[in-house]
Motif scaffolding. Structure first.
Motif, short mmCIF file in Angstrom:
data_model
loop_
_atom_site.label_atom_id
_atom_site.label_comp_id
_atom_site.label_asym_id
_atom_site.label_seq_id
_atom_site.Cartn_x
_atom_site.Cartn_y
_atom_site.Cartn_z
N ALA A 5 -8.00 2.14 2.13
CA ALA A 5 -6.75 1.45 1.81
C ALA A 5 -6.49 0.23 2.69
O ALA A 5 -6.19 -0.85 2.17
CB ALA A 5 -5.58 2.44 1.90
N ASN B 255 0.43 5.39 0.48
CA ASN B 255 -0.44 6.55 0.70
C ASN B 255 0.15 7.84 0.14
O ASN B 255 -0.50 8.88 0.16
CB ASN B 255 -0.64 6.76 2.20
CG ASN B 255 -1.68 5.81 2.74
OD1 ASN B 255 -2.68 5.54 2.08
ND2 ASN B 255 -1.43 5.26 3.91
N LYS C 31 0.86 -1.20 0.00
CA LYS C 31 0.00 0.00 0.00
C LYS C 31 0.89 1.24 0.00
O LYS C 31 1.91 1.27 0.68
CB LYS C 31 -0.83 -0.02 1.28
CG LYS C 31 -1.67 1.22 1.48
CD LYS C 31 -2.32 1.22 2.85
CE LYS C 31 -1.34 1.63 3.93
NZ LYS C 31 -1.97 2.00 5.21
N ALA D 94 -5.08 6.37 -2.35
CA ALA D 94 -4.00 5.45 -2.01
C ALA D 94 -3.87 4.44 -3.13
O ALA D 94 -4.83 4.15 -3.84
CB ALA D 94 -4.30 4.73 -0.70
N ASN E 273 -6.59 12.55 -1.28
CA ASN E 273 -7.14 11.48 -0.44
C ASN E 273 -7.28 10.18 -1.22
O ASN E 273 -8.35 9.59 -1.31
CB ASN E 273 -8.51 11.89 0.11
CG ASN E 273 -8.35 13.04 1.07
OD1 ASN E 273 -7.44 13.02 1.90
ND2 ASN E 273 -9.20 14.05 0.94
N ALA F 80 -8.35 6.91 -0.06
CA ALA F 80 -7.39 6.61 1.01
C ALA F 80 -8.04 5.94 2.21
O ALA F 80 -7.44 5.08 2.85
CB ALA F 80 -6.69 7.90 1.44
#
Ligand code: ADP
Ligand code: ASP
Ligand code: MG
Length: 405
Positions: A388, A258, A256, A339, A337, A385
């Motif tokens: 995520a 961000n 992941k 991810a 916002n 996000a």
């Protein structure tokens, strides 16, 4: 007798007890008769704390002065570690990156290692010293201090291992190796006994911070086998190497990131040359573009969306807004916002249906996909996000509790 390079990350040396724990790991290898070169990171959250401190004084400090500050973190830990080893009664010397001969490119904050003059390290090893080197730092052609970018101590270690033809390069950290997902976030994540350079490089680039991606790139280039393991347990870790056995797994991990933002240029005229103009403008500003999506033209216009790393988004948007008239675009918008969640695995080259499984997992979790990007060994999706962590768990669950069993 072997030459061993060991790297210890920030959490491994976070306090006095941990510093002694690391000193014991180092001296036990030394006692076996090995030459030991150690690369150490700044203690705990020191680097983040320094960034905050700088911010209190000047929110936009020069990158040069920032590197002077950040490099101090590693100088603290290298000396404390050397003092602990002295206390245990072993010969030791600590060296800054520049004393250890690290020469880098000029780019402050994100320099690349150009070469290492290893004579000083060699001299110290000949004197039978354990050598502790501050990671993440070097000198550029102006003899200014540079740092290598966040997580850069991994690269310092691999660079020394390569320059000195070390027999072993161990990366000690706060987890037991490389897992199928971040073990702090996904409780069923499994430790991999081996992983190939290519897959590790993708995972690291896509957000698995357990290894810095440049360190993996360098390890692959110079064929340095890495062992990633915990400084807190004595369990075997993960070997990163060329022909890794992947335990018949289709995918090796879920990652992941961000640190992305999505930019959309709305209402671009639907004619040749526009994409070229936009992306060459961005390249000229040194903005790296990742996933790109272009809508089908309708009523003579189309939309172009792409992702960039978060801290370049505002710059890029401002530049594109100024350029929007020339392009004939209606608007430029961006969203921080978001991810990027990715799966990586050499197995997907030969197995159809992996993408469908990933998208099904997201559908089952009711997570909307904004953008998709694929290569031979990875599939990435851009999502909101806030989704995520659940996306990572849903995807991990899909592949590691069903497909691989
Ligand atoms: P160090 O300070 O030792 O360099 P980092 O914090 O840079 O350690 O990297 C270790 C962290 O990476 C772990 O604590 C873990 O939360 C995170 N991580 C993310 N993805 C993975 C993964 N796939 N496998 C192992 N750790 C991972
Ligand atoms: N101390 C630096 C950082 O926090 C380098 C590293 O830990 O590898 O990014
Ligand atoms: Mg790290």
């Amino acid at each position: 007798m072997s030459l061993i390079v060991q790297k210890f990350g920030g959490s491994s040396v976070a306090n006095a007890e941990r510093v002694f724990n690391v000193a014991n790991i180092i001296t036990s290898k030394y006692k076996e008769g090995n030459d030991v070169v150690v690369v150490v990171s700044a203690q705990g959250d020191t680097t983040d704390d320094f960034i905050e401190k700088a911010n209190e004084i000047n929110p936009e400090p020069s990158k040069r002065e920032m590197d002077v500050l950040l490099s101090a973190g590693e100088q603290i830990s290298m000396s404390l570690l050397a003092m602990a080893i002295e206390k245990l009664g072993f010969p030791v010397v600590s060296l800054t990156g520049w004393q250890a001969g690290f020469r880098t490119s000029s780019v402050y904050g994100n320099a690349r290692i150009k070469r290492i003059h290893c004579d000083r390290i060699r001299k110290e090893l000949d004197k039978k010293n354990i050598v502790i080197v501050a990671g993440f730092q070097g000198l550029n052609r102006f003899d200014d201090i540079t740092t290598l970018g966040r997580g850069g101590s991994d690269t310092s270690a691999v660079a020394i291992a390569s320059a000195m033809h070390a027999d072993l390069c161990q990366i000690y950290t706060d987890v037991e190796g490389v897992f199928t997902a971040d073990p702090r976030k996904v409780k069923d994540a499994r430790k991999l006994s081996e992983i190939s350079y290519d897959e590790m490089l993708e995972l690291a680039t896509l957000g698995a911070q357990v290894l810095n991606n440049r360190s993996v790139e360098m390890a692959k280039k110079y064929n340095i086998e890495l062992e990633v393991l915990s400084s807190l347990t004595k369990k075997p870790g993960t070997i990163v190497k060329e022909a890794a056995k992947m335990e018949k797994m289709l995918i090796s991990g879920v990652a992941k990131d961000n640190n992305v933002a999505r930019i959309s240029i709305i209402g671009v005229p639907d004619r040749p040359g526009l994409a070229f103009k936009i992306f060459s403008k961005l390249a000229a500003k040194d903005v790296n573009v990742d996933i790109i999506l272009q809508s089908i033209g309708r009523d003579g216009t189309k939309d172009i969306s792409f992702t960039v790393i978060k801290d370049r988004a505002k710059d890029a948007v401002q530049m594109l807004k100024e350029y929007a008239d020339v392009l004939g675009a209606a608007d430029v918008v961006y969203d921080e916002n978001v991810a990027k969640v990715s799966i990586v695995g050499a197995g997907m080259e030969t197995h159809p249906g992996i993408a469908a499984d990933m998208f099904e997992a997201l559908y089952d979790a009711q997570i909307n996909i904004q953008m998709i990007a694929t290569s031979e060994i990875k599939i990435s999706v851009l999502i909101d996000a806030k989704d995520a962590d659940s996306a990572v768990s849903a995807i991990h669950n899909k592949f590691f509790s069903v497909v691989n069993e």
